[in-house]
Scaffold this motif. Structure first.
Motif, PDB file in Angstrom:
ATOM      1  N   GLN A  74      44.651  33.927  32.817  1.00  0.00           N
ATOM      2  CA  GLN A  74      44.301  35.187  33.195  1.00  0.00           C
ATOM      3  C   GLN A  74      43.370  35.097  32.020  1.00  0.00           C
ATOM      4  N   ASP A 122      37.380  31.200  37.911  1.00  0.00           N
ATOM      5  CA  ASP A 122      36.562  32.167  38.732  1.00  0.00           C
ATOM      6  C   ASP A 122      36.140  33.573  38.051  1.00  0.00           C
ATOM      7  N   GLU A 152      35.853  37.983  37.176  1.00  0.00           N
ATOM      8  CA  GLU A 152      36.126  39.748  38.005  1.00  0.00           C
ATOM      9  C   GLU A 152      35.200  40.235  37.008  1.00  0.00           C
ATOM     10  N   ARG A 197      36.717  44.054  36.131  1.00  0.00           N
ATOM     11  CA  ARG A 197      36.959  45.473  36.239  1.00  0.00           C
ATOM     12  C   ARG A 197      37.100  46.463  35.331  1.00  0.00           C
TER      13      ARG A 197
END
Length: 148
Positions: free
Chosen positions: A61, A110, A112, A114
């Motif tokens: 990540q 990917d 995302e 948050r």
């Protein structure tokens, strides 16, 4: 495998974003410096392919922490811009090379959003070859065979 793939990511980030000098691994320290990257290991797995090869898959990540204004608000446009540059640069190269020469194929990327931060999940894969066992070979064969 993990140390080598992290080194490959760090090398890539340093080459593409030379103005961002701080890259943190697995834990953000209190009062960390912005702008910076945060790289965290999500998971890793190994699978036997055949007698001589095995495959490693690693998911990292990557988060970019953009500068904040005096009120503590992040610069969203900077965050989106750098994350987009990161995404595009990774998709163009398709491989990361570690300082030890190991090449990691980029499987997926990917993104995302948050907690007001944009995270990229980077899937890597590498094939490894097992070392062949080294046996001592028989040098001389003596046959004391007698007929009859």
């Amino acid at each position: 495998m993990y140390k080598s793939s992290f080194a490959a990511i760090t090398l890539f980030l340093n080459s593409k974003f030379s103005s961002i000098t701080n890259i943190y691994l697995n834990k953000l320290p209190a009062g960390f410096t912005r702008p910076s990257f945060f790289v965290q290991l999500i998971k890793g797995s190994s699978e036997d392919l055949n007698r001589n090869q095995y495959q490693n898959k690693i998911t990292w990540q990557i988060a970019y922490y953009s500068p904040q204004d005096q009120n503590g608000n992040i610069d969203l446009m900077d965050q989106l811009g750098v994350t987009e540059q990161l995404h595009q640069a990774l998709m163009e190269i398709m491989k990361l090379t570690a300082p030890d020469g190991t090449q990691y194929q980029i499987l997926n990327l990917d993104a995302e959003f948050r907690d007001y931060e944009l995270y990229c999940l980077l899937g890597l894969e590498t094939l490894n070859t097992r070392t062949e066992p080294n046996y001592d070979l028989m040098q001389d064969i003596y046959n004391h065979y007698k007929e009859g």
